[in-house]
Scaffold this motif. Structure first.
Motif, PDB file in Angstrom:
ATOM      1  N   ILE A   1      -5.906  17.188  30.935  1.00 15.77           N
ATOM      2  CA  ILE A   1      -6.167  15.904  30.280  1.00 15.77           C
ATOM      3  C   ILE A   1      -7.208  15.106  31.054  1.00 15.77           C
ATOM      4  O   ILE A   1      -8.137  14.539  30.463  1.00 15.77           O
ATOM      5  CB  ILE A   1      -4.856  15.108  30.113  1.00 15.77           C
TER       6      ILE A   1
ATOM      7  N   LYS B   1     -20.887  11.966  30.361  1.00 13.48           N
ATOM      8  CA  LYS B   1     -21.849  11.908  29.256  1.00 13.48           C
ATOM      9  C   LYS B   1     -22.346  10.493  29.033  1.00 13.48           C
ATOM     10  O   LYS B   1     -23.460  10.289  28.578  1.00 13.48           O
ATOM     11  CB  LYS B   1     -21.218  12.461  27.969  1.00 13.48           C
TER      12      LYS B   1
ATOM     13  N   LYS C   1     -15.292  14.478  31.644  1.00 17.45           N
ATOM     14  CA  LYS C   1     -16.489  14.917  30.939  1.00 17.45           C
ATOM     15  C   LYS C   1     -17.015  13.815  30.046  1.00 17.45           C
ATOM     16  O   LYS C   1     -18.213  13.638  29.923  1.00 17.45           O
ATOM     17  CB  LYS C   1     -16.191  16.171  30.108  1.00 17.45           C
ATOM     18  N   SER C   2     -16.125  13.044  29.425  1.00 17.34           N
ATOM     19  CA  SER C   2     -16.551  11.931  28.564  1.00 17.34           C
ATOM     20  C   SER C   2     -17.268  10.873  29.398  1.00 17.34           C
ATOM     21  O   SER C   2     -18.259  10.310  28.970  1.00 17.34           O
ATOM     22  CB  SER C   2     -15.350  11.307  27.851  1.00 17.34           C
TER      23      SER C   2
ATOM     24  N   LYS D   1      -7.956  22.285  25.492  1.00 17.54           N
ATOM     25  CA  LYS D   1      -7.302  21.627  26.622  1.00 17.54           C
ATOM     26  C   LYS D   1      -6.125  20.774  26.167  1.00 17.54           C
ATOM     27  O   LYS D   1      -5.068  20.771  26.814  1.00 17.54           O
ATOM     28  CB  LYS D   1      -8.307  20.783  27.394  1.00 17.54           C
ATOM     29  N   ILE D   2      -6.288  20.057  25.070  1.00 16.22           N
ATOM     30  CA  ILE D   2      -5.195  19.222  24.557  1.00 16.22           C
ATOM     31  C   ILE D   2      -4.017  20.094  24.132  1.00 16.22           C
ATOM     32  O   ILE D   2      -2.862  19.810  24.470  1.00 16.22           O
ATOM     33  CB  ILE D   2      -5.681  18.335  23.390  1.00 16.22           C
TER      34      ILE D   2
ATOM     35  N   SER E   1      -9.547  16.268  32.929  1.00 16.03           N
ATOM     36  CA  SER E   1     -10.864  16.903  32.790  1.00 16.03           C
ATOM     37  C   SER E   1     -11.548  16.511  31.480  1.00 16.03           C
ATOM     38  O   SER E   1     -12.775  16.454  31.410  1.00 16.03           O
ATOM     39  CB  SER E   1     -10.746  18.429  32.890  1.00 16.03           C
ATOM     40  N   ILE E   2     -10.766  16.225  30.449  1.00 13.22           N
ATOM     41  CA  ILE E   2     -11.348  15.773  29.182  1.00 13.22           C
ATOM     42  C   ILE E   2     -12.028  14.427  29.377  1.00 13.22           C
ATOM     43  O   ILE E   2     -13.161  14.217  28.935  1.00 13.22           O
ATOM     44  CB  ILE E   2     -10.267  15.679  28.088  1.00 13.22           C
ATOM     45  N   PHE E   3     -11.337  13.516  30.057  1.00 10.33           N
ATOM     46  CA  PHE E   3     -11.880  12.176  30.255  1.00 10.33           C
ATOM     47  C   PHE E   3     -13.016  12.153  31.267  1.00 10.33           C
ATOM     48  O   PHE E   3     -13.934  11.360  31.143  1.00 10.33           O
ATOM     49  CB  PHE E   3     -10.773  11.203  30.655  1.00 10.33           C
TER      50      PHE E   3
ATOM     51  N   ASP F   1     -13.736  22.810  23.463  1.00 12.06           N
ATOM     52  CA  ASP F   1     -12.970  22.902  24.708  1.00 12.06           C
ATOM     53  C   ASP F   1     -11.964  21.765  24.835  1.00 12.06           C
ATOM     54  O   ASP F   1     -10.883  21.954  25.398  1.00 12.06           O
ATOM     55  CB  ASP F   1     -13.890  22.977  25.926  1.00 12.06           C
ATOM     56  N   LYS F   2     -12.283  20.592  24.282  1.00  8.81           N
ATOM     57  CA  LYS F   2     -11.331  19.475  24.328  1.00  8.81           C
ATOM     58  C   LYS F   2     -10.065  19.820  23.558  1.00  8.81           C
ATOM     59  O   LYS F   2      -8.951  19.545  24.020  1.00  8.81           O
ATOM     60  CB  LYS F   2     -11.949  18.198  23.749  1.00  8.81           C
ATOM     61  N   LEU F   3     -10.226  20.411  22.389  1.00  8.84           N
ATOM     62  CA  LEU F   3      -9.084  20.774  21.564  1.00  8.84           C
ATOM     63  C   LEU F   3      -8.203  21.809  22.276  1.00  8.84           C
ATOM     64  O   LEU F   3      -6.969  21.685  22.300  1.00  8.84           O
ATOM     65  CB  LEU F   3      -9.548  21.315  20.209  1.00  8.84           C
TER      66      LEU F   3
END
Length: 99
Positions: free
Chosen positions: A87, A97, A93-94, A6-7, A89-91, A2-4
């Protein structure tokens, strides 16, 4: 995965702001439809109903078959807001975690 997605979608949406051939805009709309549909499916698999609904709405908004006439300026704002949100949303989620 999903990160890929989104990017790639964020980059395409930012490139959408440049002056490109018409075919590029059609490609971005189709890629957005597919990308947001995949993200909606993945959100559904992870029982994230709110995310799923957001991605479905974005897939319908960006779909290339029935154009939604919002005007160039509004589309540009929408592209930037959605690109930044992807972008962010990627951070987010990181960060979740790590906690």
């Amino acid at each position: 995965m999903d990160k890929l997605i989104k990017i790639i979608l964020a980059v395409l949406l930012f490139l959408y702001l440049l002056k490109m051939p018409y075919g590029f805009y059609q490609f971005v709309r189709f890629a957005a439809l597919v990308g947001f549909a995949i993200l909606a499916f993945m959100a559904n698999q992870n029982n994230k109903q709110t995310e799923m609904i957001v991605y479905i709405v974005l897939a319908l908004l960006f779909q290339p078959f029935v154009k939604i006439a919002l005007g160039r300026q509004i589309w540009n704002i929408l592209d930037v807001v959605v690109g930044i949100a992807l972008i962010v949303s990627i951070f987010q989620k990181s960060q979740r975690k790590r906690i």
